[in-house]
Scaffold this motif. Structure first.
Motif, PDB file in Angstrom:
ATOM      1  N   GLY A 281       0.797  -1.211   0.000  1.00  0.00           N
ATOM      2  CA  GLY A 281       0.000   0.000   0.000  1.00  0.00           C
ATOM      3  C   GLY A 281       0.831   1.262   0.000  1.00  0.00           C
ATOM      4  N   ALA A 282       2.056   1.166   0.495  1.00  0.00           N
ATOM      5  CA  ALA A 282       2.937   2.333   0.536  1.00  0.00           C
ATOM      6  C   ALA A 282       3.785   2.472  -0.725  1.00  0.00           C
ATOM      7  CB  ALA A 282       3.854   2.245   1.762  1.00  0.00           C
ATOM      8  N   ARG A 283       3.756   1.473  -1.605  1.00  0.00           N
ATOM      9  CA  ARG A 283       4.573   1.483  -2.828  1.00  0.00           C
ATOM     10  C   ARG A 283       3.635   1.361  -4.032  1.00  0.00           C
ATOM     11  NH1 ARG A 283       9.810   0.073  -2.932  1.00  0.00           N
ATOM     12  NH2 ARG A 283       9.443  -1.515  -4.541  1.00  0.00           N
ATOM     13  N   ARG A 284       3.036   2.490  -4.393  1.00  0.00           N
ATOM     14  CA  ARG A 284       1.997   2.472  -5.421  1.00  0.00           C
ATOM     15  C   ARG A 284       2.529   2.016  -6.772  1.00  0.00           C
ATOM     16  NH1 ARG A 284      -1.130   7.871  -7.308  1.00  0.00           N
ATOM     17  NH2 ARG A 284       0.970   8.283  -8.113  1.00  0.00           N
ATOM     18  N   ALA A 285       3.686   2.500  -7.188  1.00  0.00           N
ATOM     19  CA  ALA A 285       4.215   2.121  -8.498  1.00  0.00           C
ATOM     20  C   ALA A 285       4.444   0.612  -8.570  1.00  0.00           C
ATOM     21  CB  ALA A 285       5.511   2.878  -8.782  1.00  0.00           C
ATOM     22  N   ALA A 286       5.016   0.050  -7.513  1.00  0.00           N
ATOM     23  CA  ALA A 286       5.247  -1.395  -7.488  1.00  0.00           C
ATOM     24  C   ALA A 286       3.923  -2.152  -7.465  1.00  0.00           C
ATOM     25  CB  ALA A 286       6.088  -1.764  -6.265  1.00  0.00           C
ATOM     26  N   TYR A 287       2.952  -1.614  -6.754  1.00  0.00           N
ATOM     27  CA  TYR A 287       1.626  -2.246  -6.676  1.00  0.00           C
ATOM     28  C   TYR A 287       0.960  -2.261  -8.044  1.00  0.00           C
ATOM     29  CZ  TYR A 287      -3.084  -3.124  -4.774  1.00  0.00           C
ATOM     30  OH  TYR A 287      -4.321  -3.647  -4.491  1.00  0.00           O
ATOM     31  N   TRP A 288       0.988  -1.133  -8.727  1.00  0.00           N
ATOM     32  CA  TRP A 288       0.392  -1.067 -10.065  1.00  0.00           C
ATOM     33  C   TRP A 288       1.130  -1.989 -11.031  1.00  0.00           C
ATOM     34  CZ3 TRP A 288      -1.060   4.657 -11.619  1.00  0.00           C
ATOM     35  CH2 TRP A 288      -2.004   5.152 -10.697  1.00  0.00           C
ATOM     36  N   ALA A 289       2.463  -1.987 -10.953  1.00  0.00           N
ATOM     37  CA  ALA A 289       3.252  -2.842 -11.841  1.00  0.00           C
ATOM     38  C   ALA A 289       2.924  -4.313 -11.601  1.00  0.00           C
ATOM     39  CB  ALA A 289       4.741  -2.586 -11.626  1.00  0.00           C
ATOM     40  N   PHE A 290       2.805  -4.680 -10.336  1.00  0.00           N
ATOM     41  CA  PHE A 290       2.450  -6.068 -10.034  1.00  0.00           C
ATOM     42  C   PHE A 290       1.079  -6.417 -10.600  1.00  0.00           C
ATOM     43  CE2 PHE A 290      -0.100  -8.821  -7.282  1.00  0.00           C
ATOM     44  CZ  PHE A 290       0.575 -10.019  -7.470  1.00  0.00           C
ATOM     45  N   ALA A 291       0.113  -5.532 -10.434  1.00  0.00           N
ATOM     46  CA  ALA A 291      -1.247  -5.806 -10.907  1.00  0.00           C
ATOM     47  C   ALA A 291      -1.262  -6.052 -12.415  1.00  0.00           C
ATOM     48  CB  ALA A 291      -2.170  -4.645 -10.543  1.00  0.00           C
ATOM     49  N   GLY A 292      -0.577  -5.206 -13.163  1.00  0.00           N
ATOM     50  CA  GLY A 292      -0.558  -5.358 -14.611  1.00  0.00           C
ATOM     51  C   GLY A 292       0.254  -6.551 -15.071  1.00  0.00           C
ATOM     52  N   LEU A 293       1.450  -6.726 -14.502  1.00  0.00           N
ATOM     53  CA  LEU A 293       2.327  -7.807 -14.941  1.00  0.00           C
ATOM     54  C   LEU A 293       1.791  -9.176 -14.528  1.00  0.00           C
ATOM     55  CD1 LEU A 293       5.829  -6.234 -14.226  1.00  0.00           C
ATOM     56  CD2 LEU A 293       4.807  -6.713 -16.465  1.00  0.00           C
ATOM     57  N   SER A 294       1.206  -9.260 -13.342  1.00  0.00           N
ATOM     58  CA  SER A 294       0.651 -10.533 -12.899  1.00  0.00           C
ATOM     59  C   SER A 294      -0.432 -11.011 -13.857  1.00  0.00           C
ATOM     60  CB  SER A 294       0.083 -10.400 -11.483  1.00  0.00           C
ATOM     61  OG  SER A 294      -0.560 -11.592 -11.082  1.00  0.00           O
ATOM     62  N   ALA A 295      -1.327 -10.103 -14.232  1.00  0.00           N
ATOM     63  CA  ALA A 295      -2.396 -10.472 -15.164  1.00  0.00           C
ATOM     64  C   ALA A 295      -1.827 -10.828 -16.533  1.00  0.00           C
ATOM     65  CB  ALA A 295      -3.396  -9.327 -15.284  1.00  0.00           C
ATOM     66  N   PHE A 296      -0.870 -10.047 -17.009  1.00  0.00           N
ATOM     67  CA  PHE A 296      -0.279 -10.315 -18.326  1.00  0.00           C
ATOM     68  C   PHE A 296       0.391 -11.687 -18.358  1.00  0.00           C
ATOM     69  CE2 PHE A 296       3.486 -10.226 -21.084  1.00  0.00           C
ATOM     70  CZ  PHE A 296       2.876 -10.009 -22.314  1.00  0.00           C
ATOM     71  N   ILE A 297       1.164 -12.000 -17.330  1.00  0.00           N
ATOM     72  CA  ILE A 297       1.866 -13.288 -17.291  1.00  0.00           C
ATOM     73  C   ILE A 297       0.875 -14.439 -17.175  1.00  0.00           C
ATOM     74  CG2 ILE A 297       3.412 -14.706 -15.883  1.00  0.00           C
ATOM     75  CD1 ILE A 297       4.962 -12.121 -15.245  1.00  0.00           C
ATOM     76  N   THR A 298      -0.147 -14.264 -16.342  1.00  0.00           N
ATOM     77  CA  THR A 298      -1.139 -15.330 -16.151  1.00  0.00           C
ATOM     78  C   THR A 298      -1.788 -15.715 -17.468  1.00  0.00           C
ATOM     79  OG1 THR A 298      -1.619 -14.684 -13.863  1.00  0.00           O
ATOM     80  CG2 THR A 298      -3.339 -15.909 -15.046  1.00  0.00           C
ATOM     81  N   TRP A 299      -2.229 -14.730 -18.220  1.00  0.00           N
ATOM     82  CA  TRP A 299      -2.980 -15.045 -19.434  1.00  0.00           C
ATOM     83  C   TRP A 299      -2.067 -15.320 -20.623  1.00  0.00           C
ATOM     84  CZ3 TRP A 299      -7.600 -16.672 -18.562  1.00  0.00           C
ATOM     85  CH2 TRP A 299      -8.198 -16.307 -17.352  1.00  0.00           C
ATOM     86  N   SER A 300      -0.812 -14.896 -20.555  1.00  0.00           N
ATOM     87  CA  SER A 300       0.171 -15.355 -21.540  1.00  0.00           C
ATOM     88  C   SER A 300       0.428 -16.845 -21.361  1.00  0.00           C
ATOM     89  CB  SER A 300       1.479 -14.570 -21.390  1.00  0.00           C
ATOM     90  OG  SER A 300       1.302 -13.203 -21.712  1.00  0.00           O
ATOM     91  N   LEU A 301       0.552 -17.277 -20.105  1.00  0.00           N
ATOM     92  CA  LEU A 301       0.706 -18.705 -19.833  1.00  0.00           C
ATOM     93  C   LEU A 301      -0.522 -19.484 -20.290  1.00  0.00           C
ATOM     94  CD1 LEU A 301       2.297 -18.622 -16.247  1.00  0.00           C
ATOM     95  CD2 LEU A 301       3.381 -19.469 -18.343  1.00  0.00           C
ATOM     96  N   TYR A 302      -1.679 -18.905 -20.106  1.00  0.00           N
ATOM     97  CA  TYR A 302      -2.933 -19.542 -20.510  1.00  0.00           C
ATOM     98  C   TYR A 302      -2.920 -19.853 -22.007  1.00  0.00           C
ATOM     99  CZ  TYR A 302      -8.112 -19.834 -20.966  1.00  0.00           C
ATOM    100  OH  TYR A 302      -9.410 -20.213 -21.222  1.00  0.00           O
ATOM    101  N   ILE A 303      -2.534 -18.871 -22.814  1.00  0.00           N
ATOM    102  CA  ILE A 303      -2.476 -19.065 -24.263  1.00  0.00           C
ATOM    103  C   ILE A 303      -1.346 -20.021 -24.629  1.00  0.00           C
ATOM    104  CG2 ILE A 303      -2.114 -17.936 -26.481  1.00  0.00           C
ATOM    105  CD1 ILE A 303      -4.781 -17.236 -25.266  1.00  0.00           C
ATOM    106  N   ALA A 304      -0.200 -19.879 -23.965  1.00  0.00           N
ATOM    107  CA  ALA A 304       0.958 -20.703 -24.303  1.00  0.00           C
ATOM    108  C   ALA A 304       0.696 -22.180 -24.010  1.00  0.00           C
ATOM    109  CB  ALA A 304       2.184 -20.215 -23.530  1.00  0.00           C
ATOM    110  N   VAL A 305       0.170 -22.478 -22.836  1.00  0.00           N
ATOM    111  CA  VAL A 305      -0.091 -23.873 -22.477  1.00  0.00           C
ATOM    112  C   VAL A 305      -1.165 -24.463 -23.385  1.00  0.00           C
ATOM    113  CG1 VAL A 305      -0.990 -25.380 -20.662  1.00  0.00           C
ATOM    114  CG2 VAL A 305       0.671 -23.597 -20.095  1.00  0.00           C
TER     115      VAL A 305
END
Length: 353
Positions: A281-305
């Motif tokens: 909560g105190a590191r907004r940039a890292a929080y936003w980056a995690f939110a976007g990258l986590s979703a991107f990686i999850t669904w990239s894996l979904y398509i790849a698998v």
């Protein structure tokens, strides 16, 4: 009775970790009972009665977790507490939901007796089922509310300390995914994913794209909630995503195992991201980056698998390249909604202590 309900005025305390763990494990029984019942409704179209082994598994879980929650209150009553003072922190909503769930259960039995057993999408819109799911959600998230402000959780809780809360929250997410089954991307098999994104003329691509967006929100929102609240220990997202895969697995009889295992891997990847980015909560940039990258990686894996297990990449490159990007943008938007402004470090730590 009035004397018993009158508040005796003592500050409400917290149950010990082992009590929360029992609450969570009984909630798992409750949740697995629902998964068994969901499997029966999805695969046994000849169901004609309310009184089935599947309902027995479900309602016995309710009886077990309800009895345990009531026992936690009764223990305080025996110590002389009355009214709200007897209810442990985090347990009030679950306690109130117990009689509400029972009423919805009676309504469900009446509904089935009069109107029959639903075996299709209508099961997701039955008023009695909606009442059951809301009250069930409040019951099984009791450990989450208990841990939310518990003084022994701290800023960086261990996975063991946070496990009851994570298990309750993860099973709550499975309830949401169950009632959004018509838009659940976790129910797709690998071949169906490849086929859907190989033809833009039929409804398949539209349905899969919409399902990915819905499932992305259902999966990621609970993670962002706890990441905003605590420095999530390694393994936390893996636990949550593994639980999340169980409900669609029960509905498909685990015939789409590669898809389901993808989300276990995605949970592990998100745990690695948390270790690298240290979102809070105190590191907004890292929080936003995690939110976007986590979703991107999850669904990239979904398509790849799906491409590996389904015999090749989908035929429409715009879909299989763009869908993970859309998911990442949705994740970023969720991050901005959950944390529009960074919390002061001292305020975030004080709230977590």
């Amino acid at each position: 009775m009035r004397r018993l309900l009158a508040d005796s005025g003592e500050p409400r305390g917290w149950v010990p970790l082992r009590a929360d763990l029992v609450t969570a494990l009984l909630g798992v029984w409750f949740g697995i009972g629902l998964m068994i019942d969901a499997w029966a409704h999805s695969n046994l179209t000849e169901l004609e009665t309310f009184f089935t082994p599947w309902h027995a598994a479900f309602y016995s879980g309710f009886a077990a977790v309800s009895g345990w929650i009531i026992w936690q209150v009764y223990r305080n009553v025996r110590l002389g507490r009355q009214g709200l003072a007897a209810v442990p922190q985090g347990y009030l909503a679950g306690l109130v939901s117990i009689p509400a769930f029972a009423v919805c259960g009676l309504a469900d039995m009446t509904w089935h007796t009069v109107l029959g057993i639903e075996t299709s999408i209508d099961i997701l819109f039955s008023p009695s089922h909606l009442g059951l799911i809301v009250t069930m959600l409040l019951i099984i998230t009791t450990p989450l509310r208990s841990a939310w402000s518990a003084p022994d959780v701290g800023v960086r809780p261990s996975l063991g300390r946070l496990f009851p809360a994570l298990a309750g929250l993860a099973f709550a997410a499975t309830l949401v995914s169950l009632f959004l089954s018509y838009g659940d991307a976790l129910q797709y098999g690998s071949a169906a994913i490849v086929e859907s994104f190989s033809d833009v003329r039929g409804p398949g691509a539209d349905l899969l794209a919409a399902s990915m967006a819905i499932s992305n929100v259902v999966l990621l929102a609970p993670v962002l909630l706890v990441v905003r609240r605590w420095n999530l220990p390694f393994g936390g997202v893996t636990v949550m995503y593994t639980v999340a895969a169980l409900m669609p697995g029960s509905q498909t009889a685990f015939e789409n195992l590669p898809t389901l295992l993808t989300f276990v891997a995605a949970g592990l990847a998100s745990d690695v991201l948390i270790r690298l980015l240290r979102p809070s909560g105190a590191r907004r940039a890292a929080y936003w980056a995690f939110a976007g990258l986590s979703a991107f990686i999850t669904w990239s894996l979904y398509i790849a698998v799906a491409s590996v297990a389904g015999g090749g990449l989908p035929a429409v490159p715009e879909l299989w390249t763009g869908a993970p990007v859309v998911a990442g943008l949705i994740g970023l938007a969720l991050g901005a909604l959950f944390l529009p402004n960074a919390l002061p470090a001292n305020a975030a730590d004080a709230g977590r202590a």
